[in-house]
Write an enzyme that holds these catalytic residues in place. Structure first.
Site, PDB file in Angstrom:
ATOM      1  CE  LYS A 187      65.726  47.910  18.687  1.00  0.00           C
ATOM      2  NZ  LYS A 187      65.207  47.633  17.347  1.00  0.00           N
ATOM      3  CD  GLU A 261      74.827  61.624  19.782  1.00  0.00           C
ATOM      4  OE1 GLU A 261      74.335  62.692  19.369  1.00  0.00           O
ATOM      5  OE2 GLU A 261      75.999  61.520  20.165  1.00  0.00           O
ATOM      6  CB  CYS A 300      69.288  63.751  13.867  1.00  0.00           C
ATOM      7  SG  CYS A 300      70.879  63.058  13.463  1.00  0.00           S
ATOM      8  CD  GLU A 403      63.807  64.898  14.021  1.00  0.00           C
ATOM      9  OE1 GLU A 403      63.262  64.105  14.802  1.00  0.00           O
ATOM     10  OE2 GLU A 403      65.033  64.938  13.839  1.00  0.00           O
TER      11      GLU A 403
HETATM   12  P1  NAD Z   1      62.870  55.751  17.198  1.00  0.00           P
HETATM   13  O1  NAD Z   1      63.090  56.533  18.427  1.00  0.00           O
HETATM   14  O2  NAD Z   1      61.494  55.391  16.828  1.00  0.00           O
HETATM   15  O3  NAD Z   1      63.691  54.380  17.267  1.00  0.00           O
HETATM   16  C1  NAD Z   1      65.081  54.346  17.488  1.00  0.00           C
HETATM   17  C2  NAD Z   1      65.450  52.969  17.996  1.00  0.00           C
HETATM   18  O4  NAD Z   1      64.851  52.784  19.282  1.00  0.00           O
HETATM   19  C3  NAD Z   1      64.953  51.826  17.136  1.00  0.00           C
HETATM   20  O5  NAD Z   1      65.911  50.788  17.107  1.00  0.00           O
HETATM   21  C4  NAD Z   1      63.712  51.356  17.884  1.00  0.00           C
HETATM   22  O6  NAD Z   1      63.404  50.007  17.631  1.00  0.00           O
HETATM   23  C5  NAD Z   1      64.156  51.562  19.319  1.00  0.00           C
HETATM   24  N1  NAD Z   1      63.080  51.673  20.307  1.00  0.00           N
HETATM   25  C6  NAD Z   1      61.796  52.016  20.124  1.00  0.00           C
HETATM   26  N2  NAD Z   1      61.125  51.958  21.292  1.00  0.00           N
HETATM   27  C7  NAD Z   1      62.021  51.601  22.234  1.00  0.00           C
HETATM   28  C8  NAD Z   1      61.953  51.399  23.652  1.00  0.00           C
HETATM   29  N3  NAD Z   1      60.816  51.537  24.318  1.00  0.00           N
HETATM   30  N4  NAD Z   1      63.080  51.053  24.307  1.00  0.00           N
HETATM   31  C9  NAD Z   1      64.248  50.919  23.639  1.00  0.00           C
HETATM   32  N5  NAD Z   1      64.375  51.083  22.308  1.00  0.00           N
HETATM   33  C10 NAD Z   1      63.273  51.425  21.615  1.00  0.00           C
HETATM   34  O7  NAD Z   1      63.601  56.567  16.026  1.00  0.00           O
HETATM   35  P2  NAD Z   1      63.643  56.220  14.478  1.00  0.00           P
HETATM   36  O8  NAD Z   1      62.290  56.508  13.928  1.00  0.00           O
HETATM   37  O9  NAD Z   1      64.251  54.879  14.247  1.00  0.00           O
HETATM   38  O10 NAD Z   1      64.696  57.294  13.964  1.00  0.00           O
HETATM   39  C11 NAD Z   1      64.357  58.593  13.693  1.00  0.00           C
HETATM   40  C12 NAD Z   1      64.699  59.492  14.853  1.00  0.00           C
HETATM   41  O11 NAD Z   1      66.071  59.335  15.213  1.00  0.00           O
HETATM   42  C13 NAD Z   1      64.558  60.969  14.521  1.00  0.00           C
HETATM   43  O12 NAD Z   1      63.935  61.658  15.584  1.00  0.00           O
HETATM   44  C14 NAD Z   1      65.996  61.443  14.377  1.00  0.00           C
HETATM   45  O13 NAD Z   1      66.190  62.804  14.608  1.00  0.00           O
HETATM   46  C15 NAD Z   1      66.699  60.592  15.351  1.00  0.00           C
HETATM   47  N6  NAD Z   1      68.111  60.495  14.990  1.00  0.00           N
HETATM   48  C16 NAD Z   1      69.036  61.137  15.760  1.00  0.00           C
HETATM   49  C17 NAD Z   1      70.380  61.102  15.410  1.00  0.00           C
HETATM   50  C18 NAD Z   1      71.427  61.811  16.218  1.00  0.00           C
HETATM   51  O14 NAD Z   1      72.595  61.492  16.064  1.00  0.00           O
HETATM   52  N7  NAD Z   1      71.082  62.747  17.077  1.00  0.00           N
HETATM   53  C19 NAD Z   1      70.778  60.390  14.291  1.00  0.00           C
HETATM   54  C20 NAD Z   1      69.814  59.741  13.534  1.00  0.00           C
HETATM   55  C21 NAD Z   1      68.481  59.788  13.895  1.00  0.00           C
END
Ligand code: NAD
Length: 501
Positions: A187, A261, A300, A403
């Protein structure tokens, strides 16, 4: 509804890009559609993608489940060959893929989008190369016993991706899960789904139907349905710590495998030896890179808390500010652009709010303020923020603790190494860290004392294929990127004991 190709127009100018389930390009069962918006050209919809729901997840999981036994039963060289073919197919389309990345994510073509595609290709090749390493061991248990282990795939993996560098994150999960013998339901984030759909399209000729499925739509709907689905054996989630905690709870409640992650607020520590006259320029360049300014700080692993020793504090700020001011913010598609756009209006507002909060703190010094940057010409209305640097910050301010996920660097002075290590570790995050010192003992001692999953010394680049990657504390659970992480994360061990003779 059936589609011949992945893009069709439905009587409008906006292409329609269905999702990929069981080898078919399909709409959601509700036939609801959402728009993939180009962040550098606000309100421009690049394509319509299905806003799918739980019955679509049921379809995708059923397809992945049905495809699993045959995929698992293959000789590993068959899966290896599929990964190599996918890598070659992406490479043949690399430039178009990079352009699509720049359009879909707002990441600049030269500094980000092309390297992201290269990393994707490299990771498919890496996991193809280690395909034979997903193997067990034999215990020396005497001549009348054969006691051995098998590393067996988990089954159906649900891979949930963020928007900041979708191809790179997909590359940590898809080839690793596939080569281990799992099937996938992926997804992408609703804000950046297109490159993942294109990846599925390029991979399709080399994989049996159902092995790789992509469902699009809202996280709270379709993401949640994947996490809750009783037939999904493992969730590999990358995203925010808040959503990650929820995903961990839901997966934990049904005892599904899970890796997370999550976010970071990574420290970057400059010692005097790294800011001597002959090194200051290179160290500042490394700090700039580590801060991921050229991905608008939407990383991240961004080294967004910079600790500079008081002895070199002012000259270092001056050199860093000189280099960061020279970054060109603009149209992600233009070759001379260093920094593209923030992903969405919502994220832009959040970054600006953090900057305002930081600027209100007593004693803060504003070195660079890009919060009012505006696009012009073709990019007018894009979600731009220029690089922002605040100095004389205290480690307990909100802007130093949370963050921001934007191009906002805070600088904190230090004099005592124990103090700076304590400040670096005074965070609920622990994803990455950067140590800048040319005294070997000092550099490694500090690297060992920092509580994070990845520490770099005197360099600020991104992950390299084969390394271990994952977080301590609220930055996550599990490791990806390496063969060891993939074996731990995408297989389970079966012990078999045989009496011989
Ligand atoms: P997010 O947590 O809002 O969303 C991530 C994914 O989860 C999206 O596909 C979203 O649609 C999905 N999602 C949202 N609610 C959900 C639920 N209830 N159940 C299952 N899936 C759900 O994050 P974002 O805004 O897309 O990305 C930014 C964040 O990601 C930042 O906090 C960043 O640090 C983190 N990030 C971490 C890494 C890593 O490798 N550690 C890499 C990139 C980004």
């Amino acid at each position: 509804m059936k589609y011949q190709t992945s893009i069709e127009t439905q009587g409008t100018d906006v292409p329609v890009w269905p999702m990929y389930i069981n080898g078919d390009w399909v709409a959601g069962v509700d036939d609801k559609w959402g728009g993939a918006v180009c962040p550098s050209r606000a309100e421009t919809v690049l394509a319509r993608v299905p806003s799918s729901s739980s019955p679509d997840v049921d379809r995708a999981v059923a397809a992945a489940r049905a495809a699993f036994p045959a995929w698992k039963a293959q000789h590993f060289t068959v899966r290896q060959q599929a990964l190599l073919q996918i890598a070659a197919a992406v490479e043949a389309e690399a430039e178009a893929m990079a352009v699509l990345t720049a359009q879909d994510t707002g990441n600049a073509l030269r500094t980000q989008a092309r390297p992201e595609v290269s990393t994707l290709i490299a990771l498919f090749r890496y996991f193809a190369g280690v395909a034979g390493e997903f193997k067990g061991s034999v215990l020396p248990a005497g001549d009348n016993q054969l006691q051995y282990t098998r590393q067996e795939p988990l089954g159906v993996v649900g891979a949930i991706l963020p928007w900041n560098s979708p191809l790179m994150i997909a590359a940590m999960k898809i080839p690793a899960a596939l080569v281990a013998g799992n099937t996938l339901v992926v997804k992408p984030a609703e804000d950046a789904p297109l490159t993942i759909l294109r990846l599925a399209e390029l991979a399709a000729p080399f994989l049996p139907a159902g092995v790789l499925n992509v469902v699009t739509g809202k996280g709270r709907v379709v993401g949640e349905a994947i996490v809750q689905h009783p037939d999904v054996d493992k969730i590999s989630f990358t995203g925010s710590s808040d959503v990650g905690r929820h995903v961990g709870e839901v997966a934990g409640a049904r005892l599904a495998h899970v890796s997370l992650e999550l976010g970071g607020k990574s420290p970057s520590i400059v010692f005097p030896s790294a800011a001597s006259a002959d090194r200051i320029e290179a160290t500042a360049a490394g700090v700039l890179l580590g801060m991921r300014f050229t991905r608008q700080g939407q990383s991240c692993t961004a080294g967004s808390r910079l600790f500079v020793h008081r002895e070199v504090y002012e000259p270092f700020i001056e050199e860093l500010s000189r280099q960061v001011s020279a970054l060109r913010v603009g149209d992600p598609l233009e070759e001379d652009t260093d920094m593209g756009t923030i992903i969405s209006a919502k994220q832009l507002a959040s970054v600006q709010e953090y900057v305002e909060d930081g600027k209100r703190q007593a004693g803060v010094r504003i070195i660079l303020d890009g919060s009012d940057f505006r696009g012009t010409g073709a990019t007018a209305g894009g979600h731009y923020v220029g690089p922002t640097i605040l100095a004389d910050v205290s480690n307990d301010w909100r802007i130093a603790r949370e963050e921001v996920f934007g191009p906002v660097l805070v600088i904190i002075p230090w004099s005592d190494v124990d103090d700076v290590v304590a400040m670096a570790n005074d965070s609920h995050y622990g994803l990455a860290a950067f140590v800048w010192s040319y005294d070997l003992n000092e550099a490694l001692d500090t690297a060992h004392r920092i509580e994070s999953g990845w520490v770099q010394v005197n360099q600020g680049g991104g992950q390299v294929v084969g390394q271990s990657y994952g977080g301590y504390k609220a930055s996550g659970l599990g490791r990806e990127f390496s063969v060891e992480g993939a074996i731990a994360g995408f297989t389970q061990t079966k012990q078999i004991n045989v009496k011989l003779g």
